[in-house]
Design an enzyme around this catalytic site. Structure first.
Site, mmCIF file in Angstrom:
data_model
loop_
_atom_site.group_PDB
_atom_site.id
_atom_site.type_symbol
_atom_site.label_atom_id
_atom_site.label_comp_id
_atom_site.label_asym_id
_atom_site.label_seq_id
_atom_site.Cartn_x
_atom_site.Cartn_y
_atom_site.Cartn_z
ATOM 1 N N HIS A 163 -26.465 75.065 -39.770
ATOM 2 C CA HIS A 163 -27.138 73.755 -39.760
ATOM 3 C C HIS A 163 -26.545 72.808 -38.718
ATOM 4 C CE1 HIS A 163 -29.566 74.636 -43.192
ATOM 5 N NE2 HIS A 163 -28.543 74.745 -44.023
ATOM 6 N N HIS A 223 -31.656 78.930 -46.418
ATOM 7 C CA HIS A 223 -32.051 77.713 -45.718
ATOM 8 C C HIS A 223 -32.263 78.006 -44.236
ATOM 9 C CE1 HIS A 223 -29.587 76.358 -49.197
ATOM 10 N NE2 HIS A 223 -30.586 75.499 -49.334
#
Length: 676
Positions: free
Chosen positions: A144, A186
């Site tokens: 991320h 994710h």
């Protein structure tokens, strides 16, 4: 007598772990899903199974600033380098609070540089051929992390740093094409953005998406995001529509997307962003991949790149499933075959739909996707996904996870508390441009429960019932039967879910039509009300060159508020109006009002369009920033579904525009095809 053949050489599998990465922990020991026990649990499991004795144990070292700078900015590197120093002791908490799902302590700097350096070390050894494959048991995770900021538990983007290092710093190793497989639940927004224009890296991510509502939220994880410029076609997203996806779903994607494209791409090395939060019982992921599933996924990749594979740990927050899954992968690398297990169940119907969408989007770049999947495969190998009833019928009604797991709810309530919201429930505040992204918990953006809009008397309703406004509709509400659903409740033909209706079910006092100098366009790609396809929006910015037809309904301001909440995802505690009489004065003076408490909704921008008979005309649309995202490609241009298009045509043809059928179809087609 013939001599016996030589025994086949055992694979040389590298393994790296450093207890110092456990120094990164929450301030004052608060509970958090990304904690030191994650890698300790993995290491205990590997030691109990004798895995370290069968591997080459690698020394760890911190990454150099100059190497990290290949994907991160100098300011970001400087911040992570110094954040654990005494100079930042009293600023650490404030800095972390401005970042999206991040914490810092005295050990964060060392752990972050060690994690990045460890992945570099194992990747370099595999690239040189000193090792056949390797596993880096590292934290904090990385996928991320953006070039200029930490987010989503990630400080440095470990895999991206290593990929860039092999391509740019070690050209003599002959690594010219890298496949990054991100199977974390994710989407790896940071990794995608770092290589979005680079054909030397094929980035593949399979992740929960939930139509843009699952962390990290937004549309970066959409299958429409395929790369740009020379990198077009080299970014592949497989976005799950919901949770509960398991082995059968992942392996269907492997067989029909990842393996064919990997054969065509022919990578020199494969780096896996190995998050295990899609595993069974993970509190954040809500999926159910087994250790056997991970081992089969890994085995299918081992026939490429001469077996040069690096697994770098990303997420995974159930210690038992995390440790068992990593062990299964280590055993697969060592023994060249999956662990014992069976493939049970079938892929969801939505899995085949997503697979087809991805293949269709990329077939221009990868001819292997040009052949349609046989219908018998789709029919015989699909199971339906049972979605709980969603009681809001808004066109934007995709913000609620249809079946949140009890594990997630329990974790939210008992484990994390007020420290930080878990990844599955976070969204990024898109309006906070120019600053570090703010956190917004979707716990406070729940779909209203049935009747919550109008199930009790509140004082403001009486006063607002005496104020008239014109509501300007330009989408499906142009057709009067559809609009009446917002007042009376229920649904009409083409709608998948009913409206809950308003408290005051009185029909409009008057209906008329007019055109406005604003641009009509279609974006987003799915709604619970209409299914797959875009829905109508109005550009908040006016232009004399534009013309949009509007059906005006004369209703009360109380009714307008009830429609506004049904068009958006909002806190069900509807204790005060979103638009009060004093707000109308502001809207008339300034042209629009972005309703802060509806910021998570698609139609939260109330727009003023002049007056009719001395009464203000109001409509609701997206924000100006959404329009900019559409222009840049961050939001997809998407044609409406057939059901939605038919409803629009009924409104245009039956209610008063005096358009011919051909003119109405052309009007809608122009809104879809013409660029903003």
């Amino acid at each position: 007598m013939d001599s016996a053949p030589e025994d086949r050489r055992s694979p040389r599998v590298g393994l790296a772990y450093d207890e110092r990465m456990c120094l990164h922990a929450t301030p004052d020991g608060e509970s958090h899903p990304e904690n030191p026990e994650r890698i300790r649990a993995i290491w205990r499991k590997l030691e109990a199974e004798g895995i370290p004795d069968r591997c080459v144990l690698l020394k760890t070292k911190e990454a150099e600033d100059s190497i990290i700078a290949s994907v991160h900015t100098k300011n970001h590197i400087k911040l992570i380098r110094n954040i654990s120093s005494k100079a930042f002791e009293f600023r650490r908490l404030k800095i972390a609070s401005k970042l999206n799902s991040i914490y810092f302590n005295e050990g964060s700097s060392e752990a972050a540089f060690l994690a990045a350096g460890t992945v570099i070390e194992v990747a370099e050894n595999v690239a040189k051929g000193d090792l056949d494959s390797a596993i880096a048991v590292v934290r904090p995770p990385g996928h991320h992390a953006e070039a200029n900021e930490a987010m989503g538990f990630c400080l440095f983007n470990n895999v991206a740093i290593s990929a860039s290092y092999l391509l740019d710093k070690r050209a003599e190793l002959g690594i010219n094409r890298i496949l990054i497989v991100d199977w974390d639940v994710h989407h790896g927004n940071g990794t995608q953005n770092m290589f979005y224009r680079d054909p030397r890296v094929l980035y593949f991510s399979v992740h929960r998406f939930d139509f843009g509502t699952f962390y990290p939220a937004g549309w970066d994880g959409s299958y429409c995001m395929i790369g740009e410029d020379q990198g077009a076609g080299y970014n592949i997203n497989v976005p799950w529509e919901h949770g509960q996806c398991g082995d059968a779903d992942y392996l269907a994607v492997w067989d029909h997307i990842l393996i064919p494209v990997t054969e065509a791409y022919n990578p020199d090395i494969i780096l896996i962003s190995a998050g295990f939060d899609a595993a069974v019982d993970d509190p954040l992921g809500g999926c159910c991949v087994t250790p056997y599933g991970y081992s089969v996924m890994l085995k299918k990749l081992m026939k490429f790149a001469d077996g040069k594979i690096v697994l770098a740990l990303e997420g995974g927050y159930n210690l038992n499933s995390l440790a068992n899954s990593v062990f299964a992968c280590a055993k697969t690398l060592l023994e060249g075959k999956p662990v014992a297990g069976n493939l049970e169940g079938r892929p969801f119907e939505s899995t085949w739909r997503v697979i087809n969408e991805v293949r269709n989007e990329l077939k221009t770049y990868w001819p292997v996707f040009s052949v349609d999947l046989p219908k018998e495969i789709l029919i015989a190998n699909a199971k339906p996904y049972q979605i709980q009833e969603i009681n809001s019928s808004s066109d934007s009604d995709v913000e609620k996870d249809p079946q949140p797991s009890n594990a997630i709810n329990s974790f939210m309530n008992n484990e994390v508390g007020d420290l930080i919201s878990p990844l599955s429930k976070l969204n990024v505040d898109e309006e906070n441009s120019g600053e570090l992204p703010a956190l917004r918990s979707q716990q406070n953006l729940a779909v209203p429960s049935k009747g919550s809009v109008c199930n009790s008397y509140v004082p403001w309703r009486s006063s607002l019932s005496k104020v008239d406004v014109w509501y300007g509709s330009y989408g499906s509400n142009m057709w009067r039967p559809r609009f009446l659903c917002y007042l009376e409740g229920g649904k009409v033909e083409g709608m998948n879910n009913p409206c809950q209706g308003a408290m005051d079910k009185t029909p409009p006092k008057y209906i008329t039509w007019k055109s406005v100098p604003h641009r009509l366009f279609f974006t987003r790609s799915y709604t619970h009300t209409w299914g797959h396809g875009g829905v109508a929006f109005l550009n908040p910015q006016s232009s004399i060159n534009e013309k949009t037809f509007m059906c005006l309904y004369k209703i009360t301001l109380e009714q307008f508020n009830d429609i506004l909440i049904q068009e958006n995802i909002a806190n069900e505690q509807f204790e005060s109006p979103f638009v009060a009489p004093e707000d109308i004065e502001f809207i008339v003076k300034n042209g629009s009002l972005r309703v802060e408490s509806l910021k998570g909704g698609w139609y939260s921008n109330v727009l003023y369009l002049g007056e009719q008979d001395g009464i203000p005309i109001l409509t609701m649309t997206c924000s100006a920033s959404d329009v900019e995202q559409l222009k840049s490609g961050e939001l997809p241009v998407c044609a409406p579904s057939k059901a939605y298009e038919n409803t629009l045509l009924k409104g245009l043809l039956e209610e008063g525009t005096r358009l011919s059928t051909e003119e109405a179809i052309g009007y809608l087609k122009d809104a879809v095809t013409r660029k903003l």
